[in-house]
Design an enzyme around this catalytic site. Structure first.
Site: not given
Ligand code: FBP
Length: 709
Positions: A106, A226, A228, A280-281, A360, A571
């Site tokens: 991301g 990231t 996150d 924040g996955r 999240e 982001r």
């Molecule tokens: P990265 O770990 O790749 O930096 O991405 C983080 C994130 O923004 C998370 O917070 C979120 O859950 C996820 O990407 C969303 O993914 P996508 O862009 O595939 O919808």
């Protein structure tokens, strides 16, 4: 449109004033682009070198030794100034190089500055040096989709957010075929080095690429990116090497600015609970920082919920030395009770509104959900392996997936023994709403991560909260507190004696509280009438005074929510000054590591939590940080994600202020208004509050240890 009219409009849009206000560029953007981030001291001269520092130790995983034999012996590299380099050093430093760079995962604010600094440093060392950008993430390496980075492009993107210059993608170079194709691309392009800007999974990939291309003398350097904030690195002794990945500060500030606006709105019209899901996955770092920035009324921290121990269940456990596993960790049901408790307590003091922050990835920390995710990961991985077909391609509709699970439960039951998916799992799974079932069954991303951004976490939690609030309303415990003055004035206006009705209506009338609570047994107009009749305040079958009805109606809270998702917006935000200078110095670190022959290292800056003058660029060896983790139902060697440390000063502060920020007392809330991200000015914080607090906490700990001798 007539020809004349078209001409008129054409004339209008070409006017200087119109052109000026509709131009894509503007003064603040120009100011951003022309900003030159300061350089760390080690980059003030023309040359820098690296020196291994063996005082930082790592405990290396056996699997890393086996799979990354050339990378596991890497040491932490300090970057130092070279005052008077010899001719050999200079020759190597200035030799012509071609460096490839890729964004992976991301977007995170500041990425363009990594490229800008790498470009500036490379061109200063040798104007013939070339920087090549791989397009659309790792797929660009696999498919050899590349673009040469020019000064014009770099200047257009300096200090700007997003990854627009070369885009990004989530592909993973995880098969022999993809690895071979990537290696081929790098060799064909004559790369001296490849730079992977990404999170934990992408840096994992960087270590494998470094191993793969070591024989070709192609260096690979990672960069911790990231929003996150879960790429944080310590050595085996707990010394902080990388306190935070880049992009975190900007995203947190951006979310906080918007959430604090909601705090202002909510304290103005007192009408809504704003439910704010923040990205924040997995880890709740962003939510923690948002809590510190905004003082929102409630902020859930996933890691905290996972550590919960149910005191009632513990007390009920026989003291026979047995362990009651059911007492550990929070269930969804319990979580909804915790949220309801805050809502009910605020309502009691007249605040039927507030701001709730939900990370999240919070569901990953809830016992039963975590188990489902693990089980489903394994089932899907097993299916893919046995059938050599993709589960998600095979079962497109939710119903088909559920049928498969049902059949599986039945077959396994017939086989007997311990089953991964038994009838109990099936029943529990069928109990949850379809949208959530669908969420739990969504395809994992390329790295095997559960895609929480696709699950309506807030809807799952708030659905249960709403249901429980209905119960509390029916049992008379969810009531809106009535201001004493309001009650007295209203009744007096209608010539009704407040003193007569007060003790009958309210459970706390004789306390010295500002807010009066209608008795729990009064839950409808019927029960209101019964209470008044019983107290002989009105004759049987006569009407309740209008003022009393009005008070009662006012005391019945309507639970109205507005839900918001803060993720992609933050982001994509332009980086804070902190992220601008952090990423620029990361780019300079990358170039220094490359010219000094490093590979399998992650560029980082130590002392991020301290004043800029103390920032210390370093190289962190990636392979020694890796460990085995479950991914897509299998164990894989990966870089460990950093979760919120519940012992950290930052979390302790949030915990200590929880009650204060909930503000379940009369009077103003304790909101903090961080304001928008600005490039300059006294209000801009220089670094995340999480970092500041953790640093202050460490200082206090050191003092404490010192005093203790
Ligand atoms: P990265 O770990 O790749 O930096 O991405 C983080 C994130 O923004 C998370 O917070 C979120 O859950 C996820 O990407 C969303 O993914 P996508 O862009 O595939 O919808």
């Amino acid at each position: 449109m007539t020809e004349d009219k078209a001409k008129l409009i054409n004339g209008f849009i070409t006017k200087a004033g119109v052109r000026e206000v509709t131009a894509a560029s503007n003064a603040s953007l120009d100011e951003r682009r022309s900003y030159q981030p300061p350089r760390c001291d080690v980059f003030s001269g023309s040359y820098s070198c690296t020196s291994p520092d063996p005082t930082y130790r790592f405990s290396v995983d056996h699997e890393a030794e086996r799979l990354l034999p050339d990378m596991v012996k890497n040491k932490l590299l300090r970057i130092e100034v070279v005052e008077s380099p010899d001719e050999n050093f200079k020759e190597n430093y200035h030799r012509k190089r071609t460096i490839g760079i890729v964004f992976s995962g991301g977007p995170a604010p500041g990425g363009h500055n990594v490229i800008a600094a790498l470009f500036d440093a490379a061109k200063a060392a040798n104007p013939s040096n070339r920087i090549l950008g791989f397009m659309m993430g790792p797929d660009g390496i696999i498919d050899n989709q590349v673009t040469e980075i020019t000064r014009e492009r770099v200047d257009a993107y300096r200090n700007l957010g997003g990854f627009g210059m070369i885009k990004t993608g989530r592909a993973k170079i995880d098969t022999e075929e993809k690895m071979a194709l990537s290696r081929n691309t790098c060799k064909q392009l004559g790369l001296d080095a490849l730079v992977v800007v990404g999170g934990d999974d992408s840096n994992t990939n960087a270590a494998f690429l470094a191993q793969e291309m070591a024989a070709d003398d192609i260096q690979v350097i990672g960069v911790p990116k990231t929003i996150d904030g879960d790429v944080q690195v310590r050595d085996a002794d707990g010394k902080v090497l990388c306190a935070m990945s880049f992009g975190f500060h900007t995203a947190a500030r951006s979310f906080s600015q918007q959430i604090s606006n909601l705090c202002t709105d909510c304290s103005s019209d007192m009408k809504y609970w704003h439910i704010c899901k923040v990205m924040g996955r997995s880890a709740s770092h962003l939510a923690l920082e948002v809590a510190l920035q905004t003082h929102a009324n409630m902020t859930l921290i996933g890691e905290d919920l996972a550590e919960y121990v149910d005191p009632d269940k513990m007390a009920a456990t026989p003291k026979s030395g047995s362990t009651n596993f059911g007492a550990y960790g929070m269930t969804l049901r319990h979580l909804s009770r915790v949220v309801c408790d805050g809502i009910v307590r605020r309502a009691a003091v007249g605040k039927n509104c507030g701001v709730l922050v939900i990370p999240e990835g919070v569901l990953e920390f809830i016992n039963e959900i975590e188990v489902f995710i693990l089980k489903l990961n394994t089932i899907i991985a097993e299916y893919n392996k046995t059938h050599d077909q993709d589960f998600h391609q095979q079962f497109l509709r939710l119903e088909d997936k559920l049928d498969y699970l049902r059949d599986l439960a039945r077959c396994l039951r017939q086989e007997g023994g311990v089953n991964i998916w038994n009838s109990h799992d099936d029943e529990l799974f069928n109990d949850i709403p379809p949208f959530f079932q669908e969420g739990l069954l969504t395809e994992r991303d390329a790295h095997g991560n559960f895609q929480f951004s696709l699950v309506e976490t807030d809807k799952v939690i708030m659905g249960m909260v709403r249901d429980h609030l209905d119960v509390l309303r029916e049992t008379g415990t969810y009531k809106l507190g009535i201001e004493r003055n309001f009650y007295t004035n209203l009744l007096k206006r209608d010539a009704v004696d407040p003193e007569h009705y007060g003790p009958v209506l309210f459970s706390n009338y004789h306390d010295s509280t500002d807010h009066l609570l209608i008795r729990t047994e009064i839950i409808s107009k019927k029960t209101l009438k019964q209470a008044i009749e019983k107290a002989k305040l009105i004759p049987i079958d006569s009407d309740i005074p209008a003022a009393i009805v009005k008070i009662y109606e006012k005391s019945v809270p309507k639970f109205k929510t507005q839900t918001h998702f803060y993720g992609y917006d933050g982001r994509g935000s332009n980086p804070t000054e902190f992220d601008c200078r952090y990423t620029y110095n990361l780019g300079l670190t990358v170039f220094s590591l490359i010219t000094n022959g490093a590979t399998g290292q992650m560029a980082a800056i130590m002392n991020l939590e301290k004043d800029f003058s103390r920032w210390m660029p370093i190289g962190i060896p990636i392979a020694p940080l890796m460990h085995l983790e479950e991914r897509k139902g299998k164990l894989a060697l990966v870089l460990e994600k950093s979760l919120v440390d519940l012992h950290s000063p930052a979390f302790q502060v949030v915990r200590a202020f929880r009650e204060k920020w909930l503000s379940a007392i009369p009077g103003d809330d304790n909101y903090r208004l961080p304001g928008p991200i600005r490039f300059a000015g006294a209000s801009e914080e220089t670094r995340p509050i999480t970092l500041v607090l953790n640093d202050l906490g460490r200082i206090d700990e050191a003092r404490f240890d010192e005093a203790r001798g």
